[in-house]
Design a protein around this motif. Sequence first.
Motif, mmCIF file in Angstrom:
data_model
loop_
_atom_site.group_PDB
_atom_site.id
_atom_site.type_symbol
_atom_site.label_atom_id
_atom_site.label_comp_id
_atom_site.label_asym_id
_atom_site.label_seq_id
_atom_site.Cartn_x
_atom_site.Cartn_y
_atom_site.Cartn_z
ATOM 1 N N PHE A 98 -7.924 1.952 4.222
ATOM 2 C CA PHE A 98 -7.436 2.058 2.840
ATOM 3 C C PHE A 98 -8.134 3.251 2.180
ATOM 4 O O PHE A 98 -9.017 3.087 1.343
ATOM 5 N N PRO A 99 -7.743 4.474 2.570
ATOM 6 C CA PRO A 99 -8.460 5.668 2.101
ATOM 7 C C PRO A 99 -8.176 6.041 0.652
ATOM 8 O O PRO A 99 -8.963 6.763 0.046
ATOM 9 N N ASP A 100 -7.055 5.566 0.106
ATOM 10 C CA ASP A 100 -6.624 6.020 -1.218
ATOM 11 C C ASP A 100 -6.719 4.906 -2.260
ATOM 12 O O ASP A 100 -6.588 3.716 -1.943
ATOM 13 N N TRP A 101 -6.903 5.318 -3.493
ATOM 14 C CA TRP A 101 -7.016 4.399 -4.617
ATOM 15 C C TRP A 101 -5.629 4.125 -5.205
ATOM 16 O O TRP A 101 -4.985 5.013 -5.733
ATOM 17 N N GLU A 102 -5.160 2.911 -5.052
ATOM 18 C CA GLU A 102 -3.912 2.408 -5.628
ATOM 19 C C GLU A 102 -2.706 3.332 -5.390
ATOM 20 O O GLU A 102 -1.992 3.710 -6.322
ATOM 21 N N PRO A 103 -2.429 3.681 -4.153
ATOM 22 C CA PRO A 103 -1.290 4.570 -3.881
ATOM 23 C C PRO A 103 0.064 3.924 -4.142
ATOM 24 O O PRO A 103 1.031 4.634 -4.459
ATOM 25 N N CYS A 104 0.160 2.592 -4.023
ATOM 26 C CA CYS A 104 1.439 1.943 -4.329
ATOM 27 C C CYS A 104 1.718 2.015 -5.828
ATOM 28 O O CYS A 104 2.832 2.324 -6.256
ATOM 29 N N LEU B 87 5.093 4.033 -7.270
ATOM 30 C CA LEU B 87 6.090 3.363 -8.100
ATOM 31 C C LEU B 87 6.080 3.898 -9.530
ATOM 32 O O LEU B 87 7.135 4.250 -10.083
ATOM 33 N N LEU B 88 4.906 3.933 -10.154
ATOM 34 C CA LEU B 88 4.844 4.285 -11.569
ATOM 35 C C LEU B 88 5.170 5.751 -11.800
ATOM 36 O O LEU B 88 5.753 6.106 -12.829
ATOM 37 N N ASN B 89 4.844 6.625 -10.858
ATOM 38 C CA ASN B 89 5.269 8.027 -10.962
ATOM 39 C C ASN B 89 6.776 8.165 -10.949
ATOM 40 O O ASN B 89 7.327 9.118 -11.510
ATOM 41 N N LEU C 259 -0.316 -4.634 -7.614
ATOM 42 C CA LEU C 259 0.697 -3.961 -6.809
ATOM 43 C C LEU C 259 0.097 -3.435 -5.517
ATOM 44 O O LEU C 259 0.795 -3.304 -4.511
ATOM 45 N N ASP C 260 -1.193 -3.098 -5.546
ATOM 46 C CA ASP C 260 -1.862 -2.598 -4.350
ATOM 47 C C ASP C 260 -2.712 -3.667 -3.685
ATOM 48 O O ASP C 260 -3.241 -4.575 -4.345
ATOM 49 N N TYR D 135 0.861 -1.178 0.000
ATOM 50 C CA TYR D 135 0.000 0.000 0.000
ATOM 51 C C TYR D 135 0.902 1.234 0.000
ATOM 52 O O TYR D 135 2.059 1.151 -0.398
ATOM 53 N N ARG D 136 0.400 2.375 0.414
ATOM 54 C CA ARG D 136 1.148 3.631 0.265
ATOM 55 C C ARG D 136 2.545 3.568 0.888
ATOM 56 O O ARG D 136 3.546 3.926 0.257
ATOM 57 N N GLU D 137 2.625 3.144 2.140
ATOM 58 C CA GLU D 137 3.896 3.189 2.863
ATOM 59 C C GLU D 137 4.979 2.372 2.158
ATOM 60 O O GLU D 137 6.107 2.836 1.968
ATOM 61 N N ALA D 138 4.627 1.160 1.739
ATOM 62 C CA ALA D 138 5.605 0.300 1.070
ATOM 63 C C ALA D 138 5.980 0.854 -0.302
ATOM 64 O O ALA D 138 7.154 0.823 -0.703
ATOM 65 N N GLY D 139 4.984 1.357 -1.042
ATOM 66 C CA GLY D 139 5.276 1.928 -2.353
ATOM 67 C C GLY D 139 6.219 3.110 -2.258
ATOM 68 O O GLY D 139 7.171 3.240 -3.054
ATOM 69 N N GLU D 140 5.980 3.984 -1.290
ATOM 70 C CA GLU D 140 6.852 5.148 -1.121
ATOM 71 C C GLU D 140 8.245 4.737 -0.676
ATOM 72 O O GLU D 140 9.243 5.340 -1.087
ATOM 73 N N TRP D 141 8.341 3.696 0.170
ATOM 74 C CA TRP D 141 9.657 3.205 0.603
ATOM 75 C C TRP D 141 10.454 2.691 -0.593
ATOM 76 O O TRP D 141 11.635 2.993 -0.761
ATOM 77 N N LEU D 142 9.818 1.894 -1.454
ATOM 78 C CA LEU D 142 10.494 1.326 -2.622
ATOM 79 C C LEU D 142 10.896 2.411 -3.608
ATOM 80 O O LEU D 142 11.991 2.357 -4.201
ATOM 81 N N ALA D 143 10.041 3.415 -3.794
ATOM 82 C CA ALA D 143 10.374 4.513 -4.701
ATOM 83 C C ALA D 143 11.561 5.313 -4.162
ATOM 84 O O ALA D 143 12.476 5.676 -4.913
#
Length: 291
Positions: A221-227, A231-233, A184-185, A162-170
């Motif tokens: 899970f407030p956000d739509w596909e944040p991971c 990543l894709l951004n 991915l999410d 989710y968001r936290e993991a996606g931002e960590w990987l980015a």
Amino acid sequence: MKINDIKRVHRIPKSDMDKMIDEENKSNDTGMQFYDLSHEWGLGQPCWPYFEDVKIERLHGHSRSGVLTQKITTVMHSGTHIDAPAHVVEGTPFMDQMPLPRFFGAGVVVSIPKKKWEVITAEDLENVRPKIREGDIVIINTGWHHTYADSAEYYHYGPGLYREAGEWLAKKKVKMVGIDVQALDHPLGTAIGPHGTGPLIPHLEEEYREFTGGRGIKEDFPDWEPCHRALLNAGICGIENVGGELDKVTGKRCTLAAFPWRWKGGDGCMVRLVAMVDPSGEYRIEQGDTE
């Protein structure tokens, strides 16, 4: 027996074919070992909840034409596949615009076991062994690939990023990310839950409140596909529905490759995700000599 020794058979039993493939993968002339991290793909293919079924037609068959030619109709986000940045982020590169080195390189296959609806955290990623390095291709084994099927279990109740993991990987500046779940999410951060065109599966709201003792899906899970977006951004493509021989290379550093089609304007593509290890360390890629 090797594949090219086979003469005029109708169809080799799957167990025999798997054994032959495994033996040839490990006794090839490169000295390297190859591991297929892709699920099988074909008729009856598990599909994401709102996608049409895969259709395969024989335009020519051996009995009628002397050749076999098949026509495939499919969503490209099917089975083990890769997402281009343009899949969810407008104005970012399509599949054919991604540089080839993004699909090949050193990486790590890590074990992060998770159960129903559990979330992969930044702490999980920080603590894996071998450690994730900048520039790595990262493949995550949650264990959920063992449930891969056209089933509610796999698509509705899996764990995920989710968001936290996606931002960590980015922030880690990894090269590519793959995971053995439906997206991915986390499923409840997709249209399976109350996001985008969802909820595709409305009864999950009540089930989640029972599961959490009262919290609704959007509270957690407030956000739509944040991971996806994190990543894709950042230009980091993501591979979904990883499987196959994943367990055989989990916990190892290896070389990974997942080349998509050169599809003009493509938003994603099915891939053959392959892990390679070189036990002797003697194999080298050709240097481009002309003689």
